[in-house]
Design a protein around this motif. Structure first.
Motif, PDB file in Angstrom:
ATOM      1  N   THR A 140       3.130 -16.475  -0.082  1.00 24.59           N
ATOM      2  CA  THR A 140       2.239 -17.288  -0.912  1.00 24.59           C
ATOM      3  C   THR A 140       1.224 -16.404  -1.638  1.00 24.59           C
ATOM      4  OG1 THR A 140       0.850 -17.669   1.040  1.00 24.59           O
ATOM      5  CG2 THR A 140       2.444 -19.363   0.491  1.00 24.59           C
ATOM      6  N   VAL A 141       0.918 -15.250  -1.041  1.00 24.57           N
ATOM      7  CA  VAL A 141      -0.063 -14.321  -1.620  1.00 24.57           C
ATOM      8  C   VAL A 141       0.474 -12.899  -1.503  1.00 24.57           C
ATOM      9  CG1 VAL A 141      -2.427 -13.409  -1.507  1.00 24.57           C
ATOM     10  CG2 VAL A 141      -1.991 -15.816  -0.959  1.00 24.57           C
ATOM     11  N   VAL A 142       0.211 -12.092  -2.538  1.00 23.60           N
ATOM     12  CA  VAL A 142       0.518 -10.670  -2.447  1.00 23.60           C
ATOM     13  C   VAL A 142      -0.788  -9.888  -2.566  1.00 23.60           C
ATOM     14  CG1 VAL A 142       1.019 -10.503  -4.933  1.00 23.60           C
ATOM     15  CG2 VAL A 142       1.818  -8.726  -3.384  1.00 23.60           C
ATOM     16  N   LEU A 143      -0.977  -8.944  -1.668  1.00 29.14           N
ATOM     17  CA  LEU A 143      -2.106  -8.025  -1.748  1.00 29.14           C
ATOM     18  C   LEU A 143      -1.595  -6.806  -2.499  1.00 29.14           C
ATOM     19  CD1 LEU A 143      -5.034  -7.366  -0.957  1.00 29.14           C
ATOM     20  CD2 LEU A 143      -4.167  -6.371   1.162  1.00 29.14           C
ATOM     21  N   LEU A 144      -2.007  -6.675  -3.758  1.00 30.27           N
ATOM     22  CA  LEU A 144      -1.448  -5.668  -4.653  1.00 30.27           C
ATOM     23  C   LEU A 144      -2.299  -4.406  -4.687  1.00 30.27           C
ATOM     24  CD1 LEU A 144       0.496  -4.691  -6.851  1.00 30.27           C
ATOM     25  CD2 LEU A 144      -0.899  -5.951  -8.522  1.00 30.27           C
ATOM     26  N   ASP A 145      -1.733  -3.333  -4.173  1.00 37.40           N
ATOM     27  CA  ASP A 145      -2.374  -2.018  -4.247  1.00 37.40           C
ATOM     28  C   ASP A 145      -2.235  -1.506  -5.681  1.00 37.40           C
ATOM     29  OD1 ASP A 145      -3.256   0.579  -4.031  1.00 37.40           O
ATOM     30  OD2 ASP A 145      -1.673   1.238  -2.659  1.00 37.40           O
ATOM     31  N   LEU A 146      -3.359  -1.360  -6.387  1.00 34.49           N
ATOM     32  CA  LEU A 146      -3.309  -0.958  -7.790  1.00 34.49           C
ATOM     33  C   LEU A 146      -2.939   0.511  -7.974  1.00 34.49           C
ATOM     34  CD1 LEU A 146      -6.346  -2.912  -9.290  1.00 34.49           C
ATOM     35  CD2 LEU A 146      -3.911  -3.427  -9.494  1.00 34.49           C
ATOM     36  N   SER A 147      -2.897   1.276  -6.891  1.00 32.07           N
ATOM     37  CA  SER A 147      -2.473   2.678  -6.987  1.00 32.07           C
ATOM     38  C   SER A 147      -1.078   2.872  -6.383  1.00 32.07           C
ATOM     39  CB  SER A 147      -3.480   3.597  -6.293  1.00 32.07           C
ATOM     40  OG  SER A 147      -3.639   3.250  -4.932  1.00 32.07           O
ATOM     41  N   LEU A 148      -0.325   1.793  -6.286  1.00 25.09           N
ATOM     42  CA  LEU A 148       1.021   1.835  -5.714  1.00 25.09           C
ATOM     43  C   LEU A 148       1.915   2.762  -6.546  1.00 25.09           C
ATOM     44  CD1 LEU A 148       2.226   0.220  -3.289  1.00 25.09           C
ATOM     45  CD2 LEU A 148       3.209  -1.339  -4.981  1.00 25.09           C
ATOM     46  N   PRO A 149       2.696   3.637  -5.891  1.00 33.48           N
ATOM     47  CA  PRO A 149       3.629   4.489  -6.642  1.00 33.48           C
ATOM     48  C   PRO A 149       4.656   3.648  -7.389  1.00 33.48           C
ATOM     49  CG  PRO A 149       3.388   5.263  -4.379  1.00 33.48           C
ATOM     50  CD  PRO A 149       2.720   3.919  -4.447  1.00 33.48           C
ATOM     51  N   ILE A 179      -2.929 -15.317   9.162  1.00 40.71           N
ATOM     52  CA  ILE A 179      -2.138 -14.562   8.184  1.00 40.71           C
ATOM     53  C   ILE A 179      -0.834 -14.111   8.827  1.00 40.71           C
ATOM     54  CG2 ILE A 179      -2.037 -12.479   6.752  1.00 40.71           C
ATOM     55  CD1 ILE A 179      -5.097 -12.646   6.548  1.00 40.71           C
ATOM     56  N   GLU A 180       0.272 -14.380   8.163  1.00 36.29           N
ATOM     57  CA  GLU A 180       1.575 -13.899   8.609  1.00 36.29           C
ATOM     58  C   GLU A 180       2.083 -12.889   7.591  1.00 36.29           C
ATOM     59  OE1 GLU A 180       6.143 -15.491   9.468  1.00 36.29           O
ATOM     60  OE2 GLU A 180       4.590 -16.882   8.748  1.00 36.29           O
ATOM     61  N   ILE A 181       2.327 -11.664   8.015  1.00 38.43           N
ATOM     62  CA  ILE A 181       2.860 -10.630   7.133  1.00 38.43           C
ATOM     63  C   ILE A 181       4.363 -10.847   7.007  1.00 38.43           C
ATOM     64  CG2 ILE A 181       3.040  -8.160   6.653  1.00 38.43           C
ATOM     65  CD1 ILE A 181       0.161  -9.078   6.862  1.00 38.43           C
ATOM     66  N   VAL A 182       4.810 -11.269   5.826  1.00 43.65           N
ATOM     67  CA  VAL A 182       6.229 -11.594   5.648  1.00 43.65           C
ATOM     68  C   VAL A 182       6.992 -10.474   4.937  1.00 43.65           C
ATOM     69  CG1 VAL A 182       5.828 -14.073   5.666  1.00 43.65           C
ATOM     70  CG2 VAL A 182       5.749 -12.825   3.491  1.00 43.65           C
ATOM     71  N   GLY A 183       6.291  -9.442   4.522  1.00 44.47           N
ATOM     72  CA  GLY A 183       6.946  -8.326   3.856  1.00 44.47           C
ATOM     73  C   GLY A 183       5.950  -7.231   3.544  1.00 44.47           C
ATOM     74  N   GLU A 184       6.456  -6.009   3.411  1.00 39.67           N
ATOM     75  CA  GLU A 184       5.610  -4.863   3.085  1.00 39.67           C
ATOM     76  C   GLU A 184       6.302  -4.024   2.023  1.00 39.67           C
ATOM     77  OE1 GLU A 184       4.169  -2.600   6.409  1.00 39.67           O
ATOM     78  OE2 GLU A 184       4.131  -4.361   7.728  1.00 39.67           O
ATOM     79  N   ALA A 185       5.483  -3.473   1.118  1.00 40.85           N
ATOM     80  CA  ALA A 185       6.019  -2.641   0.054  1.00 40.85           C
ATOM     81  C   ALA A 185       5.196  -1.371  -0.069  1.00 40.85           C
ATOM     82  CB  ALA A 185       6.017  -3.397  -1.277  1.00 40.85           C
ATOM     83  N   SER A 186       5.895  -0.265  -0.278  1.00 40.50           N
ATOM     84  CA  SER A 186       5.225   1.021  -0.459  1.00 40.50           C
ATOM     85  C   SER A 186       5.431   1.567  -1.863  1.00 40.50           C
ATOM     86  CB  SER A 186       5.762   2.041   0.560  1.00 40.50           C
ATOM     87  OG  SER A 186       7.163   2.226   0.387  1.00 40.50           O
ATOM     88  N   HIS A 187       6.174   0.807  -2.703  1.00 43.81           N
ATOM     89  CA  HIS A 187       6.517   1.259  -4.049  1.00 43.81           C
ATOM     90  C   HIS A 187       6.583   0.037  -4.965  1.00 43.81           C
ATOM     91  CE1 HIS A 187       8.972   2.898  -7.346  1.00 43.81           C
ATOM     92  NE2 HIS A 187       8.582   4.097  -6.922  1.00 43.81           N
ATOM     93  N   ASP A 190       0.877  -1.177   0.000  1.00 44.11           N
ATOM     94  CA  ASP A 190       0.000   0.000   0.000  1.00 44.11           C
ATOM     95  C   ASP A 190       0.910   1.221   0.000  1.00 44.11           C
ATOM     96  OD1 ASP A 190      -1.796   2.238   1.013  1.00 44.11           O
ATOM     97  OD2 ASP A 190      -3.229   0.589   0.923  1.00 44.11           O
ATOM     98  N   GLY A 191       0.637   2.163  -0.882  1.00 40.17           N
ATOM     99  CA  GLY A 191       1.496   3.325  -1.000  1.00 40.17           C
ATOM    100  C   GLY A 191       1.326   4.359   0.086  1.00 40.17           C
ATOM    101  N   HIS A 192       0.286   4.187   0.911  1.00 45.33           N
ATOM    102  CA  HIS A 192      -0.006   5.157   1.967  1.00 45.33           C
ATOM    103  C   HIS A 192       0.311   4.512   3.310  1.00 45.33           C
ATOM    104  CE1 HIS A 192      -1.796   8.687   3.662  1.00 45.33           C
ATOM    105  NE2 HIS A 192      -2.795   8.032   4.231  1.00 45.33           N
ATOM    106  N   ALA A 193       1.337   5.013   3.994  1.00 50.72           N
ATOM    107  CA  ALA A 193       1.834   4.359   5.212  1.00 50.72           C
ATOM    108  C   ALA A 193       0.760   4.149   6.278  1.00 50.72           C
ATOM    109  CB  ALA A 193       3.014   5.148   5.784  1.00 50.72           C
ATOM    110  N   PRO A 194      -0.045   5.165   6.640  1.00 54.38           N
ATOM    111  CA  PRO A 194      -1.079   4.931   7.666  1.00 54.38           C
ATOM    112  C   PRO A 194      -2.079   3.858   7.256  1.00 54.38           C
ATOM    113  CG  PRO A 194      -0.719   7.284   7.341  1.00 54.38           C
ATOM    114  CD  PRO A 194       0.017   6.588   6.245  1.00 54.38           C
TER     115      PRO A 194
END
Length: 216
Positions: free
Chosen positions: A49-58, A27-35, A8-12
Motif C-alpha cells: 500500500t506504501v513504498v518508502l522510496l530511497d531517493l539515492s537508490l542505485p 507495519i508489514e514489510i512485503v518486499g525490499e528493493a536495493s536497486h 534502501d541501496g545500503h544493505a545494513p
C-alpha cells in the motif's frame, strides 16, 4: 496494517530500517528493493500500500522512478526519503508524485508517523524541513544566490555553469547557452570541482541541490 515496500541501496541501513519498522508495529514489510529496477518490478507481486522510496537508490534516477511508479501503480502511496532538505528538491519530489518527504536522519517515530499519514491519504513533510520553511517565512530570508556563490568561493560565471549542470546540460550545451567554447566550460567545471572539493557530476548536482539550484 500498512503493507510496506522498503527500499534502501545500503544493505545494513535497510536491515536497521526493517528491524525498527517491524518493532514499531502496524507495519508489514512485503518486499525490499536495493536497486531502482528491482523497485519498479516488485509492487505488482507484493501488493504494497506504501513504498518508502530511497531517493539515492542505485539505478534509474529517483526523479524518473517517481512518475514511473505512480504511472504503473496509481493506487500506491509514496513516502520519499532523502538527505537533501532544500525546498526546490523537496518540491520536485512532490511534483513528480511523492505523497510525503522525510529526511534520512529522522527518528523512527517520525518515520512511522509519516508512513501512517501517507497510508491514510494525507501529505507528510518531516518536521525539520517544515520548521526550516516556517523560519524562512517569518524571517523573510529566501535563498540568496549571491550569498551561496560567495560562500562557495565561485565566480558568477562558475555559478551559472553549476546551475546548468544541475539542469542536466552537457558541456557542449552549456557552451552554446553561454556563448562560449566547450573547452572554457570544461575549465569552469574543473575550477568548480577544485573549489568545492567535489569529484564528479553527481557530487556537483548534489551541491547544486543543497544550494537550491535544481530546476523546479
Amino acid at each position: 496494517m500498512i503493507r510496506l515496500l522498503l527500499s534502501d541501496g545500503h544493505a545494513p541501513a535497510r536491515e536497521a530500517l526493517r528491524a525498527g519498522l517491524v518493532a514499531a508495529g502496524g507495519i508489514e514489510i512485503v518486499g525490499e528493493a536495493s536497486h531502482g529496477d528491482e523497485l519498479l518490478a516488485l509492487p505488482g507481486t507484493a501488493a504494497p500500500t506504501v513504498v518508502l522510496l530511497d531517493l539515492s537508490l542505485p539505478g534509474p534516477d529517483a526523479f524518473a522512478l517517481l512518475p514511473a511508479l505512480r504511472g504503473q501503480y496509481p493506487q500506491l502511496r509514496v513516502l520519499a526519503r532523502g538527505e537533501l532538505s532544500s525546498e526546490q528538491y523537496v518540491a520536485r519530489a512532490f511534483d513528480l508524485g511523492s505523497h510525503g518527504y522525510v529526511l534520512k536522519n529522522a527518528q523512527m517515530q517520525e518515520l512511522t508517523h509519516g508512513l501512517s499519514a501517507v497510508a491514510a491519504g494525507r501529505p507528510f513533510l518531516c518536521s525539520a524541513i517544515g520548521l526550516a520553511l516556517l523560519s524562512r517565512l517569518y524571517t523573510g530570508t529566501p535563498a540568496d544566490g549571491d550569498a551561496a556563490r560567495l560562500a562557495l568561493g565561485l565566480s558568477k560565471r562558475e555559478m551559472e555553469v553549476l546551475s546548468l549542470v544541475a539542469e542536466g546540460l552537457t558541456n557542449a550545451e552549456i557552451a552554446t547557452k553561454l556563448f562560449t567554447s566547450k573547452r572554457t566550460v570544461e575549465t569552469h567545471r574543473q575550477n568548480i570541482m577544485d573549489k568545492t572539493q567535489t569529484r564528479n557530476t553527481a557530487a556537483l548536482i548534489r551541491l547544486a541541490a543543497i544550494q537550491g539550484l535544481l530546476p523546479s
